[in-house]
Design a protein around this motif. Structure first.
Motif, short mmCIF file in Angstrom:
data_model
loop_
_atom_site.label_atom_id
_atom_site.label_comp_id
_atom_site.label_asym_id
_atom_site.label_seq_id
_atom_site.Cartn_x
_atom_site.Cartn_y
_atom_site.Cartn_z
N PRO A 138 0.71 -1.45 -0.08
CA PRO A 138 0.01 -0.01 0.04
C PRO A 138 0.79 1.24 0.12
O PRO A 138 1.89 1.39 0.80
CB PRO A 138 -0.89 -0.14 1.35
N LEU A 139 0.37 2.24 -0.82
CA LEU A 139 1.25 3.69 -0.82
C LEU A 139 0.35 4.43 0.14
O LEU A 139 -0.75 4.69 0.12
CB LEU A 139 1.04 4.18 -2.13
N ALA A 140 0.97 5.44 0.89
CA ALA A 140 0.47 6.23 1.81
C ALA A 140 -0.26 7.08 1.09
O ALA A 140 0.11 7.69 0.13
CB ALA A 140 1.49 7.05 2.77
N THR A 141 -1.50 7.77 1.51
CA THR A 141 -2.44 8.54 1.01
C THR A 141 -1.53 9.82 0.61
O THR A 141 -1.91 10.54 -0.44
CB THR A 141 -3.70 8.50 1.75
N ASP A 142 -0.89 10.58 1.77
CA ASP A 142 -0.33 11.75 1.55
C ASP A 142 0.74 11.88 0.45
O ASP A 142 0.86 12.79 -0.20
CB ASP A 142 0.24 12.11 2.88
N LEU A 143 1.25 10.53 0.58
CA LEU A 143 2.35 10.47 -0.62
C LEU A 143 1.95 10.40 -2.07
O LEU A 143 2.46 11.11 -2.89
CB LEU A 143 3.29 9.06 -0.20
N ALA A 144 0.64 9.57 -2.19
CA ALA A 144 0.02 9.56 -3.25
C ALA A 144 -0.44 11.05 -3.79
O ALA A 144 -0.16 11.04 -4.94
CB ALA A 144 -1.03 8.38 -3.31
N HIS A 145 -0.93 11.67 -2.80
CA HIS A 145 -1.43 13.05 -3.34
C HIS A 145 -0.26 13.81 -3.81
O HIS A 145 -0.18 14.77 -4.67
CB HIS A 145 -2.18 13.68 -2.19
N PHE A 146 0.89 13.68 -3.17
CA PHE A 146 2.02 14.38 -3.28
C PHE A 146 2.51 14.37 -4.84
O PHE A 146 2.84 15.14 -5.61
CB PHE A 146 3.12 14.30 -2.40
N TYR A 147 2.80 13.02 -5.14
CA TYR A 147 3.25 12.78 -6.64
C TYR A 147 2.07 13.07 -7.51
O TYR A 147 2.56 13.74 -8.70
CB TYR A 147 3.33 11.34 -6.65
N ALA A 148 0.83 12.78 -7.42
CA ALA A 148 -0.31 13.14 -8.50
C ALA A 148 -0.24 14.81 -8.42
O ALA A 148 -0.39 15.20 -9.46
CB ALA A 148 -1.45 12.50 -7.63
N PRO A 205 -8.41 7.60 -8.80
CA PRO A 205 -8.56 8.27 -7.47
C PRO A 205 -7.48 7.81 -6.38
O PRO A 205 -7.32 6.39 -6.53
CB PRO A 205 -10.26 7.93 -7.15
N VAL A 206 -7.11 8.84 -5.69
CA VAL A 206 -6.21 8.36 -4.81
C VAL A 206 -6.64 7.44 -3.61
O VAL A 206 -7.77 7.73 -3.22
CB VAL A 206 -5.31 9.51 -4.09
N GLY A 207 -6.04 6.38 -3.13
CA GLY A 207 -6.45 5.64 -2.23
C GLY A 207 -7.23 4.15 -2.88
O GLY A 207 -6.98 3.25 -1.82
N ALA A 208 -7.72 4.03 -3.84
CA ALA A 208 -8.14 3.10 -4.62
C ALA A 208 -7.02 2.46 -5.23
O ALA A 208 -6.08 2.92 -5.39
CB ALA A 208 -9.21 3.50 -5.56
N VAL A 209 -7.15 0.89 -5.71
CA VAL A 209 -6.25 0.31 -6.39
C VAL A 209 -6.64 -0.20 -7.68
O VAL A 209 -6.12 -0.92 -8.35
CB VAL A 209 -5.58 -1.04 -5.68
N GLY A 210 -7.71 0.34 -8.07
CA GLY A 210 -8.33 0.03 -9.57
C GLY A 210 -9.52 -0.92 -9.52
O GLY A 210 -10.20 -1.34 -8.74
N LEU A 211 -9.59 -1.30 -11.03
CA LEU A 211 -10.66 -2.16 -11.37
C LEU A 211 -9.88 -3.53 -11.84
O LEU A 211 -8.92 -3.69 -12.17
CB LEU A 211 -11.27 -1.41 -12.59
N PRO A 212 -10.94 -4.67 -11.74
CA PRO A 212 -9.97 -5.88 -12.15
C PRO A 212 -9.79 -6.02 -13.61
O PRO A 212 -10.20 -5.36 -14.33
CB PRO A 212 -11.37 -6.86 -12.06
N LEU A 213 -8.61 -6.54 -13.81
CA LEU A 213 -7.93 -6.80 -15.17
C LEU A 213 -8.88 -7.62 -15.91
O LEU A 213 -9.71 -8.49 -15.18
CB LEU A 213 -6.65 -7.51 -15.02
#
Length: 624
Positions: free
Chosen positions: A358-368, A396-404
């Motif tokens: 998992p990627l920290a939410t704050d970190l994800a928002h920083f890079y985005a 969206p930050v926090g989610a990991v997406g949709l199924p392949l």
């Protein structure tokens, strides 16, 4: 996105894997369509680069396959590779799969006992290593049926080339024609936290379906002539290996960075358009940038700019996007700080793909918010790497997406994530009982992870089922929420939230030895070791403030009441961190139980246990 009657989600259409669809065909088909297109760019130790076209790479694979046949590698033979991420790894992998052999990766960090187990369990007949030292380690635990160990630095590839004499491309094609998509392509041994590692058996069909599903979802990222991906994660890990084949199957260029120590120079030379990373790498980049800014005006400038990046990203997720004032502030932050960080990651970088943990939410928002498209995914070795991936424009930050495509995901009543489909393994190698434990109905794989799916089908990970903390008061606490909030603190190397069957939640910290010198200088403190720093009032005060901020994200019953700084370094080498940079939580909890006891006033004495048992007997008539 489609919701099925059983509550699962899927994406259609799925790639239909044929009986003859095998991994080497992914490159072979590209070599036919784009024979002159550069597929691999090699960088030598002196800094020069060599480009290989898809056609040239395919010929190299075929010649290597001839040599392996000449060495006596038969269809179904297991051959192990112990080497860093490199062109040689790629070449051997494709050549082995071309002749129906089974590739068995071994991590460079694996111990002698782990290597012995892998060689024995997979019945490995031959091993290739990068160095003579690695070869000697393997020979020290060699089972009798392993015929040879060859090192690259002792001419292993030359030996293969000599063995190719008398073997023709037709011989390779004849062998290749016998390989089926249902055949095992690889056995990947999970770096488990306890016991012996289990072999995850993945078929050619697993790889082909996952590669095609990833290309279908992320075509613009990984399948264009402008795609340049620098691979530095260990290809012994399924995620890096899967992505390696994804790039080769498309139109992009693949580069290798065998050592993380040379990562920044390699990025500067290769100029990637996309980086595949684990969260720890992004944490290191952020903390290094923060540390470099130092204190004073520059430090405040960095903190303000980082805040603007996060604020901009948060606003971008909303319907109307960031307002005029946020845009102006973001532009200023970009000029002051953000573009300088982007330049370190290369002038062509457009995408960061983060997985493995998992990627920290704050970190994800920083890079985005820094202007880089961040794509997260979710998967395991048992799912051939990613089974859920974010789409461009739907990330969206926090989610990991949709199924392949070709896969289905649903949430069990207890919150566990269940998956099935083309990416899911047929089972653990020669372990039917362990396979039945995780696939009790033979179809749905029980991941052990907890999560939720929103109305748009986006998957979010909320924790690990086995790591859920239940306090003495009966409160369920997911440690990831708190650990996520603390991950970006420059002083913290690792954080382990504890409290199972305890009166309150606590935490153990280890200090980051790399970041500590800059932090001390920034705060006008004398240089000292992490052991000495643990007793500094300024260090403890900084961590206390970080804990207070983290506690704001949870209820009081879930908040951290006490913490301890432990004198330890958790690394891959000492076995506390997996090769994919995930902390072996259970090992830490076991080996540092005395530190956890100290958070709660010391270990429970035998006398106290006896008194508690007597009280239970008097109340209920029996001991509990």
């Amino acid at each position: 996105m489609k919701r099925m009657r059983d509550g699962s989600y899927t994406i259609k259409p799925a790639y239909k894997v044929g009986d003859r669809d095998i991994v080497p065909d992914l490159l072979a088909n590209r070599a036919i369509k784009h024979p002159h297109q550069v597929a691999v760019e090699q960088r030598s130790s002196v800094g020069s680069s060599r480009c290989l076209s898809a056609g040239e790479l395919q010929r190299q694979v075929e010649y290597t396959a001839c040599g392996l046949i000449g060495l006596g590698v038969e269809r179904g033979h297991a051959v192990a590779i112990l080497a860093p991420t490199s062109y040689e790894w790629l070449l051997l992998d494709l050549a082995l799969l071309s002749i129906g052999a089974v590739t068995v990766p071994i991590y460079e960090s694996d111990s002698a006992s782990q290597i012995e187990h892998i060689l024995t369990d997979a019945h490995v007949t031959r091993v290739f290593t990068a160095t003579t030292q690695q070869a000697e380690l393997v020979r020290s635990v060699l089972p009798p049926f392993t015929l040879a160990v060859d090192a690259f630095d002792q001419g292993a590839l030359r030996k293969i080339a000599r063995a190719a004499a008398g073997v023709t491309i037709d011989d390779v094609e004849n062998r290749r024609s016998t390989v089926r998509s249902s055949d095992i392509a690889t056995i990947i041994y999970t770096s488990g936290t306890t016991g012996k590692p289990k072999g995850v058996a993945l078929t050619h069909a697993n790889f082909v379906a996952t590669v095609q599903g990833a290309r279908q979802i992320l075509g613009d990222v990984i399948d264009s002539p402008s795609t340049r991906l620098l691979l530095f994660l260990p290809v012994a890990h399924v995620l890096a290996r899967l992505v390696m084949h994804v790039i080769l199957s498309g139109q992009g260029v693949l580069g290798f960075s065998p050592s993380v120590k040379n990562l920044l120079p390699d990025i500067k030379a290769f100029k990637p358009s996309v980086l595949l990373v684990v969260p720890r790498v992004l944490e290191k980049v952020y903390n290094a940038a923060s540390s470099k800014a130092g204190g004073g005006v520059k430090g405040r400038m960095f903190a303000w700019s980082a805040k603007q990046a996060r604020t901009y990203s948060l606003a971008s997720d909303k319907a109307f996007g960031p307002g005029p004032l946020k845009r102006i502030r973001h532009s200023i932050a970009d000029v002051l700080v953000l573009r300088k960080i982007r330049s370190v990651l290369g002038p062509n970088l457009r995408y960061i793909v983060s997985g493995g943990a998992p990627l920290a939410t704050d970190l994800a928002h920083f890079y985005a918010g820094m202007g880089i498209t961040l794509i997260q995914g979710y998967g395991l070795s048992e799912t051939t790497g990613p089974i859920a991936v974010q789409h461009i424009g739907k990330n969206p930050v926090g989610a990991v997406g949709l199924p392949l495509p070709g896969n289905f995901i649903k949430i069990a009543k207890d919150g566990e994530i269940l998956v099935r489909g083309q990416s899911v393994m047929p089972g653990y190698y020669h372990l039917p009982e362990q396979t039945a434990e995780v696939m009790p109905d033979g179809t749905w794989f029980h991941t052990g992870d907890l999560g939720s799916i929103d109305r748009r089908g986006q998957l979010t990970i909320t924790g690990r089922k086995k790591e859920l903390i239940v306090t003495a008061g009966g409160k369920n606490v997911s440690p990831e929420v708190l650990e996520d909030s603390l991950a970006t603190h420059p002083l913290i190397a690792n954080v382990i939230v504890v409290g199972d069957q305890r009166p309150y939640v606590g935490a153990l910290f280890t200090l980051d030895a790399d970041m500590l010198p800059d932090w001390l200088a920034k705060h006008d403190l004398a240089q000292c070791s992490p052991t000495e720093a643990a007793d500094l009032p300024a260090v403890r005060a900084s961590l206390e403030r970080a804990v207070e901020r983290a506690n704001k994200a949870v209820s009081r019953a879930e908040s951290i009441r006490k913490f301890r700084i432990i004198d330890a370094a958790f690394t891959i080498e000492n076995g506390y961190v997996t090769p994919s940079m995930k902390l072996r939580r259970r090992k830490v909890l076991t080996d540092y139980a005395y530190e956890i006891d100290a958070l709660y006033g010391g270990p429970v004495s035998a006398e106290k246990v006896e008194k508690a048992e007597k009280r239970c007997f008097l109340r209920f008539g029996k001991k509990k």
